[in-house]
Design an enzyme around this catalytic site. Structure first.
Site, mmCIF file in Angstrom:
data_model
loop_
_atom_site.group_PDB
_atom_site.id
_atom_site.type_symbol
_atom_site.label_atom_id
_atom_site.label_comp_id
_atom_site.label_asym_id
_atom_site.label_seq_id
_atom_site.Cartn_x
_atom_site.Cartn_y
_atom_site.Cartn_z
ATOM 1 N N ARG A 147 59.855 51.264 -16.969
ATOM 2 C CA ARG A 147 59.474 52.360 -17.860
ATOM 3 C C ARG A 147 59.182 53.642 -17.069
ATOM 4 N NH1 ARG A 147 55.429 50.156 -22.612
ATOM 5 N NH2 ARG A 147 56.937 48.830 -23.706
ATOM 6 N N TYR B 12 62.639 40.600 -22.278
ATOM 7 C CA TYR B 12 61.967 41.883 -22.475
ATOM 8 C C TYR B 12 62.063 42.736 -21.217
ATOM 9 C CZ TYR B 12 58.016 45.024 -23.625
ATOM 10 O OH TYR B 12 57.214 46.117 -23.862
ATOM 11 N N ASN C 107 60.930 41.130 -30.362
ATOM 12 C CA ASN C 107 60.533 42.273 -29.544
ATOM 13 C C ASN C 107 61.533 42.503 -28.415
ATOM 14 O OD1 ASN C 107 59.028 44.406 -28.563
ATOM 15 N ND2 ASN C 107 57.405 43.132 -27.692
ATOM 16 N N HIS D 261 64.117 45.893 -27.894
ATOM 17 C CA HIS D 261 64.339 46.685 -26.686
ATOM 18 C C HIS D 261 65.727 46.438 -26.102
ATOM 19 C CE1 HIS D 261 60.557 48.737 -26.542
ATOM 20 N NE2 HIS D 261 59.945 47.609 -26.857
ATOM 21 N N HIS E 130 56.463 48.153 -35.154
ATOM 22 C CA HIS E 130 57.823 47.707 -34.864
ATOM 23 C C HIS E 130 58.764 48.012 -36.030
ATOM 24 C CE1 HIS E 130 56.744 44.659 -31.451
ATOM 25 N NE2 HIS E 130 56.818 45.913 -31.038
ATOM 26 N N GLU F 63 59.657 51.493 -35.397
ATOM 27 C CA GLU F 63 60.546 51.621 -34.242
ATOM 28 C C GLU F 63 61.952 51.138 -34.573
ATOM 29 O OE1 GLU F 63 60.145 50.807 -29.411
ATOM 30 O OE2 GLU F 63 58.684 49.966 -30.802
ATOM 31 N N HIS G 192 56.198 55.386 -24.061
ATOM 32 C CA HIS G 192 56.168 55.726 -25.480
ATOM 33 C C HIS G 192 55.737 57.167 -25.693
ATOM 34 C CE1 HIS G 192 57.028 51.881 -27.419
ATOM 35 N NE2 HIS G 192 56.250 51.282 -26.530
#
Length: 429
Positions: A68, A124, A185, A189, A260, A263, A398
């Site tokens: 990230r 993930y 999840n 992503h 979520h 998102e 984020h």
């Protein structure tokens, strides 16, 4: 299903499309980028950052956080921020060396302060390696191409189930035992990462993979009144009571996660725009995706916004929409900003501009830390900072994206959209 947004300030800095709003977003973005510069350890892996940006050297260093931060500073590099490229190079080095398993391939979930490797290989984390590598490649950083090639190979050979069109979730370290748990999840992503790889490399097989995942989500969402199941068994049957005894889990909470749903609404819209969109308009075959995105967004805010007498989006609800965990996580508001802006740009309805302003005002009022910088990552039901799930300020992903996505092409992943915007600004100068 239409939901009216609550009243919000008419301050122009919260109003989408105003010069004041652009200045607010740009300044907030720059403050975030300044906050996180101390993330790299000596080996390039990312420290978990504390409340004031000080690295917490006694905590494990995670692949997903390293990815990230590498992604965020790739965005900064594309914008010409001084010193950002060197931070991307640190992150790429950490991902190619310290966090990579040279014996079994793939990436460790975490390494300890004494460089011991934590067990398991997680989809993930590997989705975030794809995202970070593609962003670093677009930013022109050395080693990024090799990192992306590695990440594509591991994801396709270990995590992508081409028969069903979804990603499995967790292997043991040696890639010899696959956990029976399947999770959405990691697949969410994966959609983000697949779209990014397709946008950066031009290889549309990655966009097709994103579309196959999205297709499943469309079905599951409609079957569950637009509250998306998160947890599944090995046959992809929903486990609706999973983690009922641990409802505030960091990555696998019980019940529906409204953040979520929000998102997913943006990612579904981005996918549809990239395949069916013409000049930012979705009609014909693309219209069904926009319809689903609007249902998901509206269900989430109806269930979760101001659900307990105070502003904010509750973390989780049960399957009837009743709040379970009342805490507010910073990422849900960041995604609210992104999705409200995207839906406003595409659907053109004022209610989404109103939600955008509502979310930004909340972020400005409650989440932005005026003393130490960045955003508080977790608030209680009275909007006071707490740290039971998210201590410190682990990363910038984020929050930084929320200050950038609303100003850029919603059909593109954020790194290509940033590059496009910089080129357009340069041509206009």
């Amino acid at each position: 299903m239409a939901v009216n947004s609550p009243k919000h300030s008419q301050d122009p800095k919260y109003q989408i499309g105003t010069p004041e709003n652009k200045r607010f977003l740009d300044l907030s973005r720059d403050n975030l980028i300044a906050f996180g510069r101390r993330f790299p350890a000596v080996d390039g892996s990312s420290y978990w950052l504390g409340d004031d940006g000080t690295p917490w050297a006694d905590r494990n260093r995670a692949t997903w956080i390293t990815c990230r931060m590498t992604h965020v500073y790739s965005l900064a590099t594309l914008m010409g921020v001084d010193g950002a490229a060197e931070l991307v190079d640190d992150g790429v080095r950490g991902l190619r060396d310290a966090l990579h398993d040279d014996e079994n391939d793939g990436w460790y979930a975490e390494i300890t302060p004494r460089i011991c490797h934590m067990p398991s290989k997680q989809a993930y984390a590997h989705a975030f390696v794809l995202l970070a590598a593609s962003s670093a490649l677009l930013a022109g950083r050395p080693g990024a191409r090799e990192l992306l090639d590695q990440a594509q190979h591991v994801y396709l050979t270990r995590f992508w189930d081409d028969e069903i069109g979804l990603s499995v979730d967790t292997w043991n370290t040696e890639f010899t035992e696959l956990d029976t748990y399947r999770g959405l999840n990691a697949n969410m992503h994966s959609v983000e990462a697949c779209l990014a790889v397709a946008d950066v490399t031009g290889d549309d097989s990655w966009r097709e993979r994103a579309g196959r995942i999205v297709g499943h989500v469309l079905t599951w969402a409609e079957e569950n009144d637009w509250r998306i199941p998160e947890h599944f068994d090995s046959d992809w049957k929903p486990l609706l009571e999973f983690n009922a005894d641990k409802p505030d889990d960091q990555f696998k909470p019980y019940g529906a996660t409204p953040g979520h749903g929000i998102e997913w609404a943006r990612l579904i819209t981005q996918y549809a725009l990239s395949v069916y969109g013409k000049s930012g308009v979705l009609d014909g075959d693309g219209r069904k995706y926009l319809d689903v995105a609007e249902h998901l967004f509206n269900r989430a805010v109806e269930d979760a916004w101001d659900a307990d007498g105070a502003p904010g989006i509750v973390y989780t609800t049960d399957w009837e929409g009743k709040p379970v965990v009342h805490d507010r996580m910073h990422w849900t508001l960041a995604e609210g900003v992104n999705t409200a802006a995207t839906l406003f740009h595409v659907a053109g309805r004022q209610e989404y501009a109103d939600w955008y302003a509502t979310f930004l005002e909340y972020i400005d009022t409650y989440l932005m830390d005026r003393v130490n910088g960045s955003w508080f990552h977790q608030l209680d039901r009275t909007n006071k900072p707490i740290d039971t799930v998210w201590p410190g300020k682990s990363d910038l992903y984020h929050a930084t994206q929320a200050m950038m996505i609303p100003l850029r092409d919603p059909a593109l992943s954020i790194a290509p959209a940033t590059k496009k915007q910089m080129e357009e600004d340069g041509a206009a100068a």
